[in-house]
Motif scaffolding. Structure first.
Motif, mmCIF file in Angstrom:
data_model
loop_
_atom_site.group_PDB
_atom_site.id
_atom_site.type_symbol
_atom_site.label_atom_id
_atom_site.label_comp_id
_atom_site.label_asym_id
_atom_site.label_seq_id
_atom_site.Cartn_x
_atom_site.Cartn_y
_atom_site.Cartn_z
ATOM 1 N N SER A 250 38.305 33.357 32.247
ATOM 2 C CA SER A 250 39.281 32.694 33.126
ATOM 3 C C SER A 250 39.564 33.423 34.431
ATOM 4 C CB SER A 250 40.611 32.451 32.403
ATOM 5 O OG SER A 250 40.425 31.573 31.342
ATOM 6 N N ARG A 251 38.668 34.335 34.834
ATOM 7 C CA ARG A 251 38.868 34.979 36.137
ATOM 8 C C ARG A 251 38.226 34.111 37.226
ATOM 9 N NH1 ARG A 251 41.493 39.360 35.223
ATOM 10 N NH2 ARG A 251 41.310 40.148 33.126
ATOM 11 N N ILE A 252 38.886 34.071 38.373
ATOM 12 C CA ILE A 252 38.376 33.265 39.476
ATOM 13 C C ILE A 252 37.184 33.980 40.102
ATOM 14 C CG2 ILE A 252 38.906 32.304 41.756
ATOM 15 C CD1 ILE A 252 41.854 32.139 40.855
ATOM 16 N N LYS A 253 36.068 33.259 40.220
ATOM 17 C CA LYS A 253 34.870 33.866 40.801
ATOM 18 C C LYS A 253 35.014 33.985 42.319
ATOM 19 C CE LYS A 253 31.509 32.389 37.318
ATOM 20 N NZ LYS A 253 30.270 31.608 37.085
ATOM 21 N N VAL A 254 34.821 35.186 42.845
ATOM 22 C CA VAL A 254 34.847 35.398 44.292
ATOM 23 C C VAL A 254 33.654 36.245 44.709
ATOM 24 C CG1 VAL A 254 37.370 35.268 44.554
ATOM 25 C CG2 VAL A 254 36.294 37.482 44.092
ATOM 26 N N ASP A 255 33.356 36.219 46.016
ATOM 27 C CA ASP A 255 32.335 37.122 46.538
ATOM 28 C C ASP A 255 33.039 38.374 47.084
ATOM 29 O OD1 ASP A 255 33.438 36.473 48.990
ATOM 30 O OD2 ASP A 255 31.808 35.123 49.579
ATOM 31 N N SER A 256 32.285 39.239 47.742
ATOM 32 C CA SER A 256 32.900 40.512 48.184
ATOM 33 C C SER A 256 33.885 40.292 49.327
ATOM 34 C CB SER A 256 31.822 41.513 48.587
ATOM 35 O OG SER A 256 31.125 41.034 49.715
ATOM 36 N N GLN A 257 33.922 39.086 49.887
ATOM 37 C CA GLN A 257 34.909 38.756 50.927
ATOM 38 C C GLN A 257 36.130 38.064 50.333
ATOM 39 O OE1 GLN A 257 34.708 39.840 54.181
ATOM 40 N NE2 GLN A 257 33.043 40.975 53.219
ATOM 41 N N MET A 258 36.206 38.025 49.001
ATOM 42 C CA MET A 258 37.327 37.409 48.277
ATOM 43 C C MET A 258 37.349 35.884 48.423
ATOM 44 S SD MET A 258 38.474 40.028 46.891
ATOM 45 C CE MET A 258 37.217 41.279 47.164
ATOM 46 N N SER A 259 36.239 35.314 48.865
ATOM 47 C CA SER A 259 36.147 33.875 49.048
ATOM 48 C C SER A 259 35.764 33.210 47.723
ATOM 49 C CB SER A 259 35.096 33.570 50.117
ATOM 50 O OG SER A 259 35.047 32.194 50.341
ATOM 51 N N THR A 260 36.443 32.096 47.413
ATOM 52 C CA THR A 260 36.230 31.425 46.126
ATOM 53 C C THR A 260 35.019 30.506 46.127
ATOM 54 O OG1 THR A 260 37.591 29.564 46.803
ATOM 55 C CG2 THR A 260 38.696 31.354 45.621
ATOM 56 N N GLY A 261 34.486 30.233 47.299
ATOM 57 C CA GLY A 261 33.437 29.226 47.375
ATOM 58 C C GLY A 261 33.989 27.959 48.006
ATOM 59 N N VAL A 262 35.303 27.734 47.853
ATOM 60 C CA VAL A 262 35.965 26.646 48.590
ATOM 61 C C VAL A 262 36.402 27.260 49.915
ATOM 62 C CG1 VAL A 262 37.929 25.067 48.665
ATOM 63 C CG2 VAL A 262 36.818 25.584 46.476
ATOM 64 N N LYS A 263 35.889 26.753 51.021
ATOM 65 C CA LYS A 263 36.190 27.375 52.318
ATOM 66 C C LYS A 263 37.693 27.407 52.591
ATOM 67 C CE LYS A 263 31.893 26.334 54.750
ATOM 68 N NZ LYS A 263 31.224 27.607 54.423
ATOM 69 N N GLY A 264 38.193 28.568 52.949
ATOM 70 C CA GLY A 264 39.615 28.712 53.272
ATOM 71 C C GLY A 264 40.472 29.080 52.072
ATOM 72 N N LEU A 265 39.853 29.096 50.888
ATOM 73 C CA LEU A 265 40.591 29.442 49.664
ATOM 74 C C LEU A 265 40.084 30.781 49.119
ATOM 75 C CD1 LEU A 265 42.672 28.638 47.497
ATOM 76 C CD2 LEU A 265 40.877 27.336 46.347
ATOM 77 N N TYR A 266 40.986 31.748 49.044
ATOM 78 C CA TYR A 266 40.628 33.107 48.633
ATOM 79 C C TYR A 266 41.369 33.506 47.364
ATOM 80 C CZ TYR A 266 39.085 32.948 53.465
ATOM 81 O OH TYR A 266 38.466 32.574 54.627
ATOM 82 N N ALA A 267 40.840 34.469 46.651
ATOM 83 C CA ALA A 267 41.547 35.012 45.484
ATOM 84 C C ALA A 267 41.418 36.531 45.520
ATOM 85 C CB ALA A 267 40.972 34.457 44.189
ATOM 86 N N ALA A 268 42.551 37.214 45.405
ATOM 87 C CA ALA A 268 42.559 38.680 45.482
ATOM 88 C C ALA A 268 43.338 39.269 44.321
ATOM 89 C CB ALA A 268 43.190 39.121 46.810
ATOM 90 N N GLY A 269 42.925 40.456 43.898
ATOM 91 C CA GLY A 269 43.646 41.172 42.835
ATOM 92 C C GLY A 269 43.176 40.802 41.437
ATOM 93 N N ASP A 270 43.997 41.083 40.456
ATOM 94 C CA ASP A 270 43.614 40.956 39.044
ATOM 95 C C ASP A 270 43.190 39.548 38.626
ATOM 96 O OD1 ASP A 270 44.322 43.563 38.946
ATOM 97 O OD2 ASP A 270 45.969 43.336 37.528
ATOM 98 N N VAL A 271 43.521 38.533 39.425
ATOM 99 C CA VAL A 271 43.182 37.160 39.048
ATOM 100 C C VAL A 271 41.699 36.868 39.250
ATOM 101 C CG1 VAL A 271 43.572 36.000 41.276
ATOM 102 C CG2 VAL A 271 44.144 34.808 39.144
ATOM 103 N N ASN A 272 41.013 37.705 40.014
ATOM 104 C CA ASN A 272 39.597 37.422 40.268
ATOM 105 C C ASN A 272 38.677 38.285 39.402
ATOM 106 O OD1 ASN A 272 38.952 39.899 41.517
ATOM 107 N ND2 ASN A 272 39.448 39.150 43.551
ATOM 108 N N ASN A 273 37.398 38.084 39.579
ATOM 109 C CA ASN A 273 36.419 38.754 38.711
ATOM 110 C C ASN A 273 35.777 39.982 39.358
ATOM 111 O OD1 ASN A 273 34.922 37.361 40.621
ATOM 112 N ND2 ASN A 273 33.209 36.996 39.241
ATOM 113 N N LYS A 274 36.387 40.507 40.429
ATOM 114 C CA LYS A 274 35.802 41.658 41.122
ATOM 115 C C LYS A 274 36.630 42.933 40.887
ATOM 116 C CE LYS A 274 32.128 40.519 43.626
ATOM 117 N NZ LYS A 274 31.864 39.335 42.784
ATOM 118 N N GLY A 275 35.915 44.047 40.866
ATOM 119 C CA GLY A 275 36.605 45.334 40.809
ATOM 120 C C GLY A 275 37.243 45.626 39.472
ATOM 121 N N VAL A 276 38.155 46.579 39.473
ATOM 122 C CA VAL A 276 38.870 46.951 38.260
ATOM 123 C C VAL A 276 40.349 46.671 38.493
ATOM 124 C CG1 VAL A 276 37.214 48.709 37.566
ATOM 125 C CG2 VAL A 276 39.058 49.332 39.100
ATOM 126 N N GLN A 277 41.082 46.558 37.417
ATOM 127 C CA GLN A 277 42.485 46.171 37.563
ATOM 128 C C GLN A 277 43.370 47.372 37.859
ATOM 129 O OE1 GLN A 277 43.564 43.167 34.497
ATOM 130 N NE2 GLN A 277 41.351 43.067 34.258
#
Lengths: 302, 302
Positions: A250-277
């Motif tokens: 259930s983590r939101i997939k983002v790229d290294s720019q925190m972009s969700t794939g939907v233009k203009g919609l970003y996800a940052a922090g523990d809710v996404n699938n990048k990095g460590v919490q």
């Protein structure tokens, strides 16, 4: 029409708000409350620049920092849906719909709880949910860790270099996680494996955790330790839109720019699938999301 | 044999050192000096938690934070090569070779140079690369600033409080950087914007800078000023090993775990190709690299 709506009330959200506001964008922040998981953290010692600071105090400084800028705050509000007919629509629990050019989801995650007696009262007073955050407070002491999955195995491994002894409260048998980590902890001299075991309740002495009553393979025993970490995973607060792709966890997939794939919609922090919490990572990701959202907004302003 | 060698002396390096040390790993930090680019930054206002703090003061706090842990410091040392016969070998300028299980490259970036006639000879004699460091020498005088990006806009803004007049030598038109800064400098009475302009050469009188020959929108003119700051950004300090893959811009390629592709070798902060060049991001990346290196070391300890 708003320019940027940031959903969330903790470090990633506030870092994003600061960066976007500094970049000249109108920012609205929507949050149930401020602080997030550090509000339940006793002491933070790993956010560079602060050797040691109480979690709630650091959370307060984050909010004060954000308030140095002209950020529109909608506190006590929860976003329940994000749609995108053309621009974005953020629907709140009370029915309000905010229209926006760009949205940053920074809703974080919630640590899974056991839900047993004493847990809530002793949270931050010996009962913790993050060994990597608070573990070093128990240098040379005995601790217990609840769980046997990925989070628990990482926590146990981490604590072997810090604690004197680690009791693992495992409700079944065996571990799941990274094989190499499991191998290291399985025969570790400091680790005592309690299988078929569950915590029944936590008890305190003078307001701090003193120990727990444990059902140990059918028998009720008391375990006296100053620190118990419940490491049964985190649940990302990602259940607020159908627009985005998520992982199995259930983590939101983002790229290294925190972009969700939907233009203009970003996800940052523990809710996404990048990095460590970790706080440091959330603050950094908030910075990236805030700067990218600002750039997107400048391109799409009328 | 050392466990972890961190190469670099600024935010990413110190965050990595803190995380790895907390995870129970032996850390050695190798740095020419501490602080990096924030030592040349007047005021930092965008690292969440500190509303406003002088660059060198924040740099000092980062070092103090790291010194709370048992980190072996090799200051005044520069790494010149990293090899990997089996474990890693880090070669220093003085010939010393450090053997290590894991290495984190966090060497940041250096100021870019123009590469025109007279630049090298007059560097430090009127030609500078850091208005925030040397700007106060030109109190009440006229200066020129070369550039129009983030570094230049910050430098121009800073100099408006010091210099009598600021000529901006911009090889194209317009500025990029933080909107709030650009707004302040665009119509500032002290700032004269020379567009489509480039420095051809610097010239001296009595060993000090006297002025520069400038191609100003197609016409060659002389600009007589005692100080010229070249503020055209930074170059990653990535030239210290053949082991890793780099981008065209010489940034070290890493994945979201800060791994270079060579197992056990990580790169964090401005030297890599991830994120944006901001303190918050470097600190977050240092955290990720530090945790992953610690895990790698635990798997490969004898």
């Amino acid at each position: 029409m708003k320019e940027l709506v940031v959903i969330g009330g903790a470090s990633a959200a506030q870092s994003a708000a600061v960066y976007a506001a500094r970049a000249g964008v109108e920012v609205t922040i929507v949050a149930d409350e401020y602080g997030g998981q550090i509000n339940n953290t006793d002491v933070v010692e790993n956010y560079l620049g602060f050797k040691s600071i109480e979690g709630p105090e650091l959370a307060k400084r984050y909010v004060e920092h954000m308030r140095d800028y002209d950020v529109d705050e909608m506190l006590g509000q929860k976003a329940v849906d994000i749609r995108r007919p053309d621009h974005f629509e953020v629907e709140l629990e009370d029915g309000t719909v905010l229209e926006a050019l760009s949205v940053i989801i920074a809703t974080g995650g919630s640590r899974r709880k056991l839900g047993v007696k004493g847990e809530k009262e002793l949270s931050g007073r010996g009962v913790g949910y993050c060994a990597v955050c608070d573990g070093p407070l128990y240098q040379g002491e005995e601790v217990a860790i609840v769980g046997a999955g990925y989070a628990a195995t990482e926590a146990i491994d981490y604590m072997t270099d810090i604690a004197e002894k680690i009791y693992v409260i495992n409700r079944s048998k065996g571990y799941s996680g990274e094989e190499i980590t499991i191998e290291r902890i399985e025969d570790h001299e400091k680790v005592e494996h309690w299988e078929n075991s569950e915590i029944v309740e936590f008890y305190s002495g003078d307001q701090l955790l003193e120990g727990a009553v444990i059902n140990k393979d059918g028998e009720e025993v008391e375990l006296e330790v100053p620190g118990i970490f419940i490491e049964i995973g985190t649940k990302p607060n990602s259940d607020l839109t159908e627009l985005i792709e998520k992982t199995d966890g259930s983590r939101i997939k983002v790229d290294s720019q925190m972009s969700t794939g939907v233009k203009g919609l970003y996800a940052a922090g523990d809710v996404n699938n990048k990095g460590v919490q970790q706080l440091a990572v959330s603050v950094g990701q908030g910075c990236i999301a805030g700067l990218n959202a600002a750039e997107y907004i400048k391109e799409h302003r009328q």
